[in-house]
Design a protein around this motif. Sequence first.
Motif, PDB file in Angstrom:
ATOM      1  N   UNK A   6       3.130 112.643 -44.546  1.00  0.00           N
ATOM      2  CA  UNK A   6       1.804 112.751 -43.937  1.00  0.00           C
ATOM      3  C   UNK A   6       1.232 111.352 -43.764  1.00  0.00           C
ATOM      4  N   UNK A   7       0.446 111.173 -42.730  1.00  0.00           N
ATOM      5  CA  UNK A   7      -0.194 109.893 -42.474  1.00  0.00           C
ATOM      6  C   UNK A   7      -1.631 109.928 -42.956  1.00  0.00           C
ATOM      7  N   UNK A   8      -2.171 108.762 -43.218  1.00  0.00           N
ATOM      8  CA  UNK A   8      -3.582 108.658 -43.570  1.00  0.00           C
ATOM      9  C   UNK A   8      -4.397 108.546 -42.286  1.00  0.00           C
ATOM     10  N   UNK A   9      -5.708 108.768 -42.346  1.00  0.00           N
ATOM     11  CA  UNK A   9      -6.522 108.699 -41.137  1.00  0.00           C
ATOM     12  C   UNK A   9      -6.531 107.323 -40.465  1.00  0.00           C
ATOM     13  N   UNK A  10      -6.283 106.254 -41.185  1.00  0.00           N
ATOM     14  CA  UNK A  10      -6.322 104.903 -40.603  1.00  0.00           C
ATOM     15  C   UNK A  10      -4.951 104.472 -40.094  1.00  0.00           C
ATOM     16  N   UNK A  11      -4.264 105.354 -39.411  1.00  0.00           N
ATOM     17  CA  UNK A  11      -2.919 105.004 -38.990  1.00  0.00           C
ATOM     18  C   UNK A  11      -2.646 105.378 -37.545  1.00  0.00           C
ATOM     19  N   UNK A  12      -1.408 105.374 -37.213  1.00  0.00           N
ATOM     20  CA  UNK A  12      -0.971 105.646 -35.857  1.00  0.00           C
ATOM     21  C   UNK A  12      -1.464 107.000 -35.347  1.00  0.00           C
ATOM     22  N   UNK A  13      -1.573 107.977 -36.204  1.00  0.00           N
ATOM     23  CA  UNK A  13      -1.986 109.307 -35.776  1.00  0.00           C
ATOM     24  C   UNK A  13      -3.465 109.374 -35.414  1.00  0.00           C
ATOM     25  N   UNK A  18      -3.392 102.325 -27.162  1.00  0.00           N
ATOM     26  CA  UNK A  18      -3.303 100.999 -27.750  1.00  0.00           C
ATOM     27  C   UNK A  18      -1.864 100.538 -27.845  1.00  0.00           C
ATOM     28  N   UNK A  19      -1.717  99.265 -28.131  1.00  0.00           N
ATOM     29  CA  UNK A  19      -0.420  98.600 -28.192  1.00  0.00           C
ATOM     30  C   UNK A  19      -0.137  98.282 -29.656  1.00  0.00           C
ATOM     31  N   UNK A  20       0.934  98.838 -30.197  1.00  0.00           N
ATOM     32  CA  UNK A  20       1.245  98.749 -31.622  1.00  0.00           C
ATOM     33  C   UNK A  20       2.528  97.951 -31.841  1.00  0.00           C
ATOM     34  N   UNK A  21       2.445  96.973 -32.717  1.00  0.00           N
ATOM     35  CA  UNK A  21       3.616  96.201 -33.154  1.00  0.00           C
ATOM     36  C   UNK A  21       4.062  96.792 -34.491  1.00  0.00           C
ATOM     37  N   UNK A  22       5.259  97.374 -34.506  1.00  0.00           N
ATOM     38  CA  UNK A  22       5.805  97.987 -35.725  1.00  0.00           C
ATOM     39  C   UNK A  22       6.999  97.164 -36.190  1.00  0.00           C
ATOM     40  N   UNK A 175       1.851  97.802 -37.572  1.00  0.00           N
ATOM     41  CA  UNK A 175       2.338  98.873 -38.433  1.00  0.00           C
ATOM     42  C   UNK A 175       3.561  98.361 -39.182  1.00  0.00           C
ATOM     43  N   UNK A 176       3.679  98.772 -40.430  1.00  0.00           N
ATOM     44  CA  UNK A 176       4.887  98.520 -41.211  1.00  0.00           C
ATOM     45  C   UNK A 176       5.376  99.883 -41.695  1.00  0.00           C
ATOM     46  N   UNK A 177       6.427  99.904 -42.474  1.00  0.00           N
ATOM     47  CA  UNK A 177       6.910 101.171 -43.018  1.00  0.00           C
ATOM     48  C   UNK A 177       5.832 101.864 -43.847  1.00  0.00           C
ATOM     49  N   UNK A 178       4.918 101.081 -44.442  1.00  0.00           N
ATOM     50  CA  UNK A 178       3.933 101.627 -45.378  1.00  0.00           C
ATOM     51  C   UNK A 178       2.484 101.431 -44.987  1.00  0.00           C
ATOM     52  N   UNK A 179       2.200 100.734 -43.891  1.00  0.00           N
ATOM     53  CA  UNK A 179       0.824 100.351 -43.613  1.00  0.00           C
ATOM     54  C   UNK A 179       0.532 100.390 -42.117  1.00  0.00           C
ATOM     55  N   UNK A 180      -0.761 100.448 -41.790  1.00  0.00           N
ATOM     56  CA  UNK A 180      -1.219 100.426 -40.409  1.00  0.00           C
ATOM     57  C   UNK A 180      -2.589  99.770 -40.384  1.00  0.00           C
ATOM     58  N   UNK A 181      -2.770  98.756 -39.523  1.00  0.00           N
ATOM     59  CA  UNK A 181      -4.051  98.060 -39.488  1.00  0.00           C
ATOM     60  C   UNK A 181      -4.252  97.387 -38.131  1.00  0.00           C
ATOM     61  N   UNK A 182      -5.499  97.008 -37.861  1.00  0.00           N
ATOM     62  CA  UNK A 182      -5.834  96.261 -36.658  1.00  0.00           C
ATOM     63  C   UNK A 182      -5.456  94.805 -36.879  1.00  0.00           C
ATOM     64  N   UNK A 183      -4.773  94.205 -35.907  1.00  0.00           N
ATOM     65  CA  UNK A 183      -4.334  92.813 -36.040  1.00  0.00           C
ATOM     66  C   UNK A 183      -5.527  91.868 -35.984  1.00  0.00           C
ATOM     67  N   UNK A 184      -5.630  90.997 -36.965  1.00  0.00           N
ATOM     68  CA  UNK A 184      -6.672  89.976 -36.967  1.00  0.00           C
ATOM     69  C   UNK A 184      -6.333  88.833 -36.005  1.00  0.00           C
ATOM     70  N   UNK A 185      -5.075  88.743 -35.589  1.00  0.00           N
ATOM     71  CA  UNK A 185      -4.641  87.663 -34.705  1.00  0.00           C
ATOM     72  C   UNK A 185      -4.665  88.055 -33.227  1.00  0.00           C
ATOM     73  N   UNK A 186      -4.920  89.348 -32.941  1.00  0.00           N
ATOM     74  CA  UNK A 186      -4.874  89.820 -31.560  1.00  0.00           C
ATOM     75  C   UNK A 186      -5.907  89.108 -30.710  1.00  0.00           C
ATOM     76  N   UNK A 187      -5.419  88.586 -29.594  1.00  0.00           N
ATOM     77  CA  UNK A 187      -6.278  87.912 -28.641  1.00  0.00           C
ATOM     78  C   UNK A 187      -5.990  88.493 -27.280  1.00  0.00           C
ATOM     79  N   UNK A 188      -6.935  89.239 -26.743  1.00  0.00           N
ATOM     80  CA  UNK A 188      -6.729  89.797 -25.407  1.00  0.00           C
ATOM     81  C   UNK A 188      -6.784  88.668 -24.402  1.00  0.00           C
ATOM     82  N   UNK A 189      -5.657  88.426 -23.684  1.00  0.00           N
ATOM     83  CA  UNK A 189      -5.641  87.307 -22.732  1.00  0.00           C
ATOM     84  C   UNK A 189      -6.605  87.539 -21.572  1.00  0.00           C
TER      85      UNK A 189
END
Length: 189
Positions: A6-13, A18-22, A175-189
């Motif tokens: 099961x996934x937590x609410x703060x994840x991919x589900x 959006x664009x996800x780097x896993x 996203x990693x095998x265990x985590x999901x978060x908003x990237x702090x480095x994301x820069x929309x060009x």
Amino acid sequence: MRPIPAFTPQNLESITEGHVYYRFKEIDVYLDHLLSFIDSGINNKENILIIESMKNLPKIKDTIKQRYSEDQQSAIRIVNNFDYYFSGGDFNTKTILGHFEKDVTILKKDNRSIRTWAHVEWASDEPDAEQLREYEITSDDFVVREGMLSVCAYSCNSLSPVLHSALEQVHKYVMTDDDFYTSELYKKP
């Protein structure tokens, strides 16, 4: 395969676009996440494009045949990632994006939302970080413009710190095998 966790609410589900780097370490966890991604797409009545490694295709196809009806299976397009990442030479951006746009156009025929999952690979020891970054910037623009959910999966074994940083800059989510978060480095060009 193990049961899908099961996934937590703060994840991919919890996101619909959006664009996800896993970046993944464990192939079994990776496959579980991929199948959960497919489950969500089927439940949301979306079309799904899976771009996957030849070595994983038989297991994924078998699971899809067992799990979904023929009607549900018709919403899933599975392609070999070799056709994307190697057919025009090692990681030819123009060829990759041409295949992607063609496959997305095929899936758009019935006006349903689309989600994509791509297992990204290359033949060289390490791709040019700037070339990979430019490819992902173009992909990000497409994903945002189309309002779709798109996961780009990379094995940790193939990522240098430079590549990892470049990928975090051009994906809104990480996203990693265990985590999901908003990237702090994301820069929309």
